[in-house]
Design an enzyme around this catalytic site. Sequence first.
Site, PDB file in Angstrom:
ATOM      1  N   HIS A 186       7.147   0.667  -8.509  1.00  0.00           N
ATOM      2  CA  HIS A 186       6.713   2.009  -8.884  1.00  0.00           C
ATOM      3  C   HIS A 186       5.324   1.997  -9.509  1.00  0.00           C
ATOM      4  CE1 HIS A 186       6.399   5.353 -11.770  1.00  0.00           C
ATOM      5  NE2 HIS A 186       6.931   6.036 -10.769  1.00  0.00           N
TER       6      HIS A 186
ATOM      7  N   CYS B  93       1.622   3.306   7.458  1.00  0.00           N
ATOM      8  CA  CYS B  93       1.394   3.897   6.137  1.00  0.00           C
ATOM      9  C   CYS B  93       1.904   3.002   5.017  1.00  0.00           C
ATOM     10  CB  CYS B  93       2.053   5.267   6.054  1.00  0.00           C
ATOM     11  SG  CYS B  93       3.830   5.154   6.255  1.00  0.00           S
TER      12      CYS B  93
END
Length: 876
Positions: A455, A833
């Site tokens: 994260h 991506c």
Amino acid sequence: MANKWVYLFTEGNKDMRNLLGGKGANLAEMTNLGLPVPQGFTITTEACTQYYEDGRQINDEIKGQIREYMEKLEAISGKKFGDIENPLLVSVRSGARASMPGMMDTILNLGINEQVVDVMSRKSNNPRWAWDCYRRFIQMFSDVVMEVSKSKFEKLIDKKKAEKGVTADVDLTTEDLQDLVAQYKVLYKNEIGSEFPSDAREQLIEAVKAVFRSWDNPRANVYRRDNDIPYSWGTAVNVQMMAFGNMGPTSGSGVAFSRDPATGENAFYAEVLMNAQGEDVVSGARTPMKIEEIKVKLPEIYKELLEISDKLEDHYRDMQDMEFTIEDGKLFMLQCRNGKRTAKAALKIACDLVAEGKIDKKTAVLAVDPRNLDTLLHGSFSKETLKSAEQIGKGLPAAPGAACGKIVFTALEAKNAAAKGEKVVLVRLETSPEDIEGMKAAQGILTARGGMTSHAAVVARGMGACCVAGCSDIKFAEDGESFTLGGKTYKEGDIISFDGSTGNIYDGALEVSEGAVEDEDFAKLMTWADEFRTMKVRTNADTPEDAKRARSLGAEGIGLCRTEHMFFEGDRIDAIREMIVADSREEREKALDKILPLQQGDFEQLFEAMEGNPVTIRFLDPPLHEFVPKTEEDIEKVCKNTGKTAEQVRAVIEGLVEVNPMMGHRGCRLPIAYPEIAVMQTKAVIRAAIKVQNAHADWKIVPEIEVPLVGILKEMQFVKKIIVETADAELKAAGSDLKYEVGTMIEIPRAALTADEIAKEAEFFCFGTNDLTQMTFGFSRDDAGKFLDSYYDAKVLENDPFAKLDTEGVGKLMKMAVELGRKTNPNLPVGICGEHGGDPSSVEFCHEIGLDYVSCSPFRVPIARLAAAQAAIVNK
Ligand code: ADP
Ligand code: MG
Ligand code: MG
């Protein structure tokens, strides 16, 4: 015919660097250009590879050729190796394909021994020089070949200098040096247990082995990993006649640059240390003569050097970094190479050379290393600053930039301190969605846990914030109010610095120099890059701010909007949590109703920011463990919002616990269980698109809706049906003829394997290489950092596959998916991506397999633009 393992300098040229290494190829080229180069020969990189294949032995064939070429060198020099009449001394120098400065050590004056030193003394009438050579050789050979620490020898010299009351080595007399040689030999015998080798041939073979061996030393391995140099390349060894810079006041050693490597300014620069050999220049013990002084005191040498510098720069068409020696007034060139430089200098030099008509735009685009741009786009620590910095640890270089500030441990403290104008760094075990604002406020983020796709890392890259992740040496105290690192304890308010480009962490404050995107040369080079590239460059952006920033850096669309990330900010996470803990469709729809207008608003802003360029919106893919409320406070909030009791909420949370959340109930598995989620998201996308389209008649908005984590055709069919039904109803109600596309992310190996099937439904593919890498290797994205170091040590892997695309395995799946998908639909648009979308070597691979675009975090957009241009030029 036997293999050719050895080449004379006269047999090589600059284009043979794969075989001869950079140094060897350029020594050959300078020889061909007629420059004064002490002659020698190069043992090839293939011989190095062979050495490892033979179990770290130099085989007889190679040894034989080394002997044969030494005889050729004897003929060229008119001297004899190990001879006591007319001895030949050589240097043994490593030289890989790509320059690896300081990685492997050089040995000078090889071939000397007790008898040779006497002949040298007698014949030259310069015994001080002869004994200086001898004492240097023993020291270097012992250090490099036998691994007796240099410092043990330095101590003996220091003692001797103290006894004699002098400060510089040059002030030691012949007798002092003779005494040192005797002391050195004793030291050697004590350390190694045998006499110092006096046989020249034995010295040579041992030195060559040491160079080969040094290819595998830990420093070299780390440098290679940081610089993308494969282990398989090997290093060459150059054996070269000595030119003596230590013969007295008319001799010396130096370095020169054809342009300023820091600024790129077109100004010749040189430094010389008189009466010195190579290593003295770097050691910094004496101050070298600077350019102005050289001009006055050594006018002839200055003139000759300048001419050579110009000649070499014109020849290589790039800034040159040169090493030379002056032997009794005569100049010898020992090395030239395209000089290392700062990003700023790289851009200026490339643009200047084009303006000077020396290179074309294509060459200029190829001349700038995309990885180097990081420092330009972000702040950095200067080399000078780092010299005196105390490194206390190292983590993963998760998001580039340089951070320095007071330590805080919570996002709230970061926010509050920043509001007061203080510079802080946020140090956490790991980060979670509620840390976002604190992460933004901080100069940088340092975490003890998590990998390149954790994260903290992903979010920091998006924001352009500096982040070092997964520094497992950080040990937090029980109460969480301090931690130890590098043997020191740090608490709130203490100052540290860290570098998100290297992962290095330093004690105290280091000066940060800001990035400079407004650079004129940068803009120019980027325009040129855009002329050559064929792949589009999009950005991964989850918020309108990210999208705008990426657009200003040249993004041509959004390749990935992770809709769950849109809820990281403020109180929005609460709505997501309400949705997660809902235990009936009704409750879930109530939560979704709160989310719908927020999403629609965000999507409108994304479409606005992209000005009619394509926008791919990926439907919700929250690995639940990242989003469930954990603290009492969070649970209380959920209770307040939903009217549930804490027990009820906890029961739901417990029910959601997954043993392996990364392979859990996420991605398209969510709308298959809860179709209402896809319904809400489709409404938000279509309504936003209609609204923005109506406001901008000249834009053509075609939203791309992307279904994550598909592995089975029927998953795609199931979710697509919901999307299409909802979208068509929305469009009909609005009387709009807007087009939209529904595609998928290819991130499950099964999707790649059945891509021909999936392409029947999916209107576009985009590779989600973070998950695809995780699933292909079976390595957890968040935990791989814990064992990758042992993989590097064991040479099982050379790079982190989450940072550099594994072209062999993951890449094979990608290639297959492109081929299969386009068999079904020849016009299938395909992009990437994952984090790899911004990694230069991965970008090149994407070009090769025919992708239409790469998508990367906003600050990597320029890097990807340049890398895509280079891929297009190289693969023409
Ligand atoms: P690096 O790759 O670390 O620069 P080099 O092989 O270039 O190592 O050697 C370092 C220095 O040693 C050179 O810059 C030069 O000053 C000196 N040196 C190497 N070979 C010779 C030689 N044949 N004669 C004189 N000096 C040499
Ligand atoms: Mg060198
Ligand atoms: Mg994924």
